[in-house]
Motif scaffolding. Structure first.
Motif: not given
Length: 105
Positions: A40-63
């Motif tokens: 999430v931090l890499w996406l936020r600082h590297g390519t700009g925050s894309n909510a869909t990608e962040v949601a996918a990462i967090l959803t898969s991690a918590f699942t």
């Protein structure tokens, strides 16, 4: 080794297994959480925050964390149930008085 020492040794081994298993699951959960946070931090600082990608990462991690933790506790509870049932079963199975001792081939 008498029965009390054997029971104490088995209890100690079972307790050690439970603690080691929990430690492995806990450390794995922390590693997954750390990887998700880094992603999430890499996406936020590297390519700009894309909510869909962040949601996918967090959803898969918590699942994954939920699934692994639930599986551990489910397997552990079934193991405890099996041990409990094994301790309460009779040592020698009852014999049927009408059944012959030897069976013909």
């Amino acid at each position: 080794m008498d029965r009390d020492q054997s029971h104490t040794a088995e209890t100690l081994v079972e307790r050690t297994r439970a603690r080691a298993g929990f430690l492995v699951v806990f450390c794995s959960d922390l590693a997954i959480f750390g990887a998700a946070l880094a992603g999430v931090l890499w996406l936020r600082h590297g390519t700009g925050s894309n909510a869909t990608e962040v949601a996918a990462i967090l959803t898969s991690a918590f699942t994954t964390i939920g699934t692994m933790t639930t599986a551990y506790f489910g397997i552990k509870s079934m193991s405890n149930t099996a041990v409990s049932l094994r301790q309460h079963e009779p040592k020698d199975p009852p014999t049927d008085p009408e059944e012959p001792a030897t069976r013909p081939r």
